[in-house]
Design an enzyme around this catalytic site. Structure first.
Site, PDB file in Angstrom:
ATOM      1  N   GLN A 282       0.841  -1.272   0.006  1.00 59.30           N
ATOM      2  CA  GLN A 282       0.082   0.179   0.104  1.00 59.30           C
ATOM      3  C   GLN A 282       0.875   1.115  -0.262  1.00 59.30           C
ATOM      4  O   GLN A 282       2.168   1.124   0.130  1.00 59.30           O
ATOM      5  CB  GLN A 282      -0.760   0.044   1.369  1.00 59.30           C
ATOM      6  CG  GLN A 282      -0.189  -0.015   2.537  1.00 59.30           C
ATOM      7  CD  GLN A 282      -0.862  -0.632   3.870  1.00 59.30           C
ATOM      8  OE1 GLN A 282      -2.142  -0.535   3.599  1.00 59.30           O
ATOM      9  NE2 GLN A 282      -0.063  -1.018   4.857  1.00 59.30           N
ATOM     10  N   HIS A 314      -6.955   3.436  21.220  1.00 62.58           N
ATOM     11  CA  HIS A 314      -6.184   2.219  21.738  1.00 62.58           C
ATOM     12  C   HIS A 314      -6.500   1.492  23.105  1.00 62.58           C
ATOM     13  O   HIS A 314      -6.514   0.413  23.596  1.00 62.58           O
ATOM     14  CB  HIS A 314      -4.770   2.124  21.490  1.00 62.58           C
ATOM     15  CG  HIS A 314      -4.470   2.132  19.872  1.00 62.58           C
ATOM     16  ND1 HIS A 314      -4.315   3.261  19.122  1.00 62.58           N
ATOM     17  CD2 HIS A 314      -4.258   1.281  19.181  1.00 62.58           C
ATOM     18  CE1 HIS A 314      -3.893   2.920  17.937  1.00 62.58           C
ATOM     19  NE2 HIS A 314      -4.136   1.653  17.963  1.00 62.58           N
ATOM     20  N   ASP A 336       1.518  -0.894  13.570  1.00 65.11           N
ATOM     21  CA  ASP A 336       2.031   0.429  14.180  1.00 65.11           C
ATOM     22  C   ASP A 336       2.488   0.507  15.561  1.00 65.11           C
ATOM     23  O   ASP A 336       2.951   1.408  15.967  1.00 65.11           O
ATOM     24  CB  ASP A 336       0.998   1.525  13.978  1.00 65.11           C
ATOM     25  CG  ASP A 336      -0.234   1.100  14.453  1.00 65.11           C
ATOM     26  OD1 ASP A 336      -0.230   0.795  15.784  1.00 65.11           O
ATOM     27  OD2 ASP A 336      -1.431   1.265  13.845  1.00 65.11           O
ATOM     28  N   ASP A 390      -0.674 -12.468   6.191  1.00 63.55           N
ATOM     29  CA  ASP A 390      -2.160 -12.054   6.420  1.00 63.55           C
ATOM     30  C   ASP A 390      -2.465 -12.601   7.355  1.00 63.55           C
ATOM     31  O   ASP A 390      -2.093 -14.103   7.694  1.00 63.55           O
ATOM     32  CB  ASP A 390      -2.834 -12.847   4.881  1.00 63.55           C
ATOM     33  CG  ASP A 390      -4.268 -12.873   4.909  1.00 63.55           C
ATOM     34  OD1 ASP A 390      -4.730 -11.789   4.559  1.00 63.55           O
ATOM     35  OD2 ASP A 390      -4.924 -13.935   5.143  1.00 63.55           O
ATOM     36  N   ALA A 391      -3.510 -12.056   8.223  1.00 60.92           N
ATOM     37  CA  ALA A 391      -3.909 -12.432   9.342  1.00 60.92           C
ATOM     38  C   ALA A 391      -4.744 -13.915   9.170  1.00 60.92           C
ATOM     39  O   ALA A 391      -4.714 -14.899   9.995  1.00 60.92           O
ATOM     40  CB  ALA A 391      -4.784 -11.521   9.981  1.00 60.92           C
ATOM     41  N   ASP A 409      -7.030  -5.371  15.495  1.00 57.60           N
ATOM     42  CA  ASP A 409      -6.860  -4.099  15.285  1.00 57.60           C
ATOM     43  C   ASP A 409      -6.583  -3.978  13.667  1.00 57.60           C
ATOM     44  O   ASP A 409      -5.596  -3.670  13.488  1.00 57.60           O
ATOM     45  CB  ASP A 409      -5.681  -3.612  16.090  1.00 57.60           C
ATOM     46  CG  ASP A 409      -5.384  -1.947  15.857  1.00 57.60           C
ATOM     47  OD1 ASP A 409      -6.570  -1.332  15.570  1.00 57.60           O
ATOM     48  OD2 ASP A 409      -4.574  -1.485  15.937  1.00 57.60           O
TER      49      ASP A 409
END
Length: 551
Positions: A282, A314, A336, A390-391, A409
């Site tokens: 991205q 968060h 992040d 990839d989750a 998240d």
């Protein structure tokens, strides 16, 4: 349907007329017939590759700017295929001037296709926040470019069929087979070149411009080199001038594309852009973070982290889920490092696994001074292990009952790309990795502005065999994850979360844990009541084969 054509009576071909009707005579070529046919088919190959690049470029840029790849791809493909049919019919009138017509079509196609990405990005960047009739400007322009590109691509086939028959007459079936074979192979090459060559090495804007230049050169060279005898002197001059102008425009745009991108980013993100890079996944942009200006992390044009609202978001995401056993924690997304920061505030967290999709974001979270300061350098903590991938695929290989807490998240579910990570199958995999008494918390999007999406997430969790406790928290106006910079009026002002477990989870803070700055047991109870007021009953769960989230 193309009908067989009768041989033409002998007689000279008049310059500028091309074949005299569908059964015109053979063209006067500077090369042998076999070489001429090969050159025409090679031109078909290149033009088909360029046409598919234009198509994929429109889909990719529209998905980046407007989200939801399924919708954007459907719009581009359906409009373009329809326009190709109209273009083929319209080109029948040009068959008597096939060489001149094909040269003109390729010049216009090179200009339209090559400049489409810059034009679409410019409208999005400079008019996307005007509102009113301009609010749908990028979508209108997307349809307009799809229509124009389809019309021009559709006009190629009848003209090329006429040109290839001019070289040597053959049965219509054989000519169609040769033409379409070159066309389909060219489309394959263009389809593979776009994601593996043009996009990673040149980017969307430069890649489209270079493709347009190739299209103009090949189309012009084919007509002027092979069929120049079919053109009048005036037609040849006009075609040379037109192609020269197109190439000049495209070359100028290539030279100025970096300045254009910087100006567009300034219009989108403001003057505080510090980092702008395209990873393999991205586009990543960092703004602010210095001289007291709040940090902003944008992924593909959408704000995912706001320095002003990161603690509020968060803390609400992580701390309710940490009430109970929490020695082993899995964070899905969160490259992040901000969710991991909140997890590590709990002394009982001995191991934290973070599964992020983009290694570039993880590197930025570790190395950028402002972002690493915001996440407390959580990703460098010895208790944290970071995996990129990839989750969904990662969960399929994860051991069962391995975690006490799973924190999801992830981007909101209102896009095709993220719908998989909010499906019943995905939550079934998460349920499998939860240990006894384990808890899952999911960011489900803003319940105030997208209640159907939020309550579809809750219904999907229940369908996966989990009990739920929905709640929400409010952010500051025009801030928070998911905001599109060009559309601040639609920025979510609240975030919805769903706490889930095999037994009904208690929505409270760990009395032995750290004290959040923005969260209390009383505010959590109020947040649960506020979320309940937005409930949309009777929603079916979302699955891989039947995603239910709004586009």
């Amino acid at each position: 349907m193309i009908e067989p054509q009768a041989p033409a009576p002998p007689g000279p071909v008049q310059p500028g007329d091309g074949p005299r009707g569908p059964g015109g005579g053979c063209a006067r070529l500077p090369v042998r017939q076999a070489t001429g046919r090969f050159l025409v088919l090679a031109g078909v190959f290149v033009c088909a590759a360029c046409g598919l690049v234009y198509e994929l470029e429109l889909v990719a840029l529209a998905t980046y700017l407007m989200g939801d790849s399924v919708t954007q791809a459907s719009v581009v493909l359906s409009v373009m295929v329809f326009a190709m049919g109209v273009g083929s019919l319209a080109a029948k009138r040009l068959r008597r001037h096939a060489a001149a017509g094909f040269g003109a079509v390729e010049a216009v196609l090179a200009l339209v296709g090559g400049c489409s990405a810059m034009a679409l990005y410019a409208v999005f960047a400079w008019t996307g926040d005007w509102g009113g009739p301009w609010a749908s400007g990028p979508r209108v322009l997307l349809v307009a470019f799809s229509l124009a590109t389809g019309l021009l691509i559709g006009a190629e086939v009848p003209l090329l069929m006429e040109l290839i028959q001019r070289i040597r007459r053959q049965d219509a079936g054989g000519a169609v087979a040769d033409l379409f074979a070159a066309d389909y192979v060219g489309a394959l090459v263009g389809g593979l070149a776009f994601p593996f060559l043009l996009l990673p090495f040149l980017g969307q804007l430069t890649g489209a411009l270079i493709t347009g230049a190739v299209n103009a050169v090949v189309g012009g060279a084919l007509v002027l080199g092979l069929f120049r005898q079919d053109l009048t002197r005036r037609a040849r001059l006009l075609l040379v001038v037109a192609n020269a102008c197109v190439l000049a425009v495209l070359a100028s745009a290539v030279v100025l594309v970096d300045d254009f991108e910087r100006a567009a980013r300034h219009a989108l993100y403001g003057p505080d852009v510090r980092v702008a890079l395209r990873t393999g996944v991205q586009e990543v942009v960092l703004t602010g973070g210095r001289d007291g200006r709040p940090l902003g992390l944008y992924l593909d044009g959408r704000l995912r982290v706001s320095g002003r609202d990161a603690p509020r978001y968060h803390e609400a995401l992580v701390h309710p889920a940490m009430t109970g056993p929490h020695a082993r924690v899995l964070v899905l997304g969160g490259g992040d490092g901000l969710a991991a920061r909140e997890v590590l505030r709990h002394r009982g967290a001995h191991r934290v696994d973070v599964v992020g999709l983009d290694a570039g974001v993880v590197r930025l979270a570790r190395r950028d001074p402002a972002l690493s300061a915001l996440n407390g350098r959580a990703l460098d903590d010895p208790r944290v292990r970071v995996t990129t991938g990839d989750a969904f695929d990662w969960l399929r290989g994860a051991p069962p009952a391995a975690y006490d807490v799973v924190v999801s998240d992830l981007p909101p579910p209102g896009t095709s790309a993220s719908a998989t990570l909010y499906s019943q199958e995905f939550y079934g995999l998460v349920r499998r990795v939860l240990g006894p008494g384990g808890r899952l918390v999911v960011h489900g999007g803003p319940p105030a502005s997208r209640p159907r999406d939020f309550w579809t997430v809750e219904a999907t969790l229940r369908a996966a065999g989990l009990r739920t406790a929905p709640y929400r928290t409010r952010g500051r106006p025009a801030g928070g994850p998911g905001r599109t910079p060009a559309d601040p009026a639609r920025a979510p002002r609240d975030w919805g979360f769903v706490l889930a477990a095999r037994t009904r989870p208690g929505l409270r803070l760990d009395p032995a844990g750290p004290r959040p700055r923005t969260l209390t047991d009383a505010s959590l109870a109020a947040d649960a009541r506020a979320a309940a007021r937005t409930r949309v009953p009777g929603l079916p769960p979302s699955t891989l084969v039947h995603p239910r989230y709004a586009r």
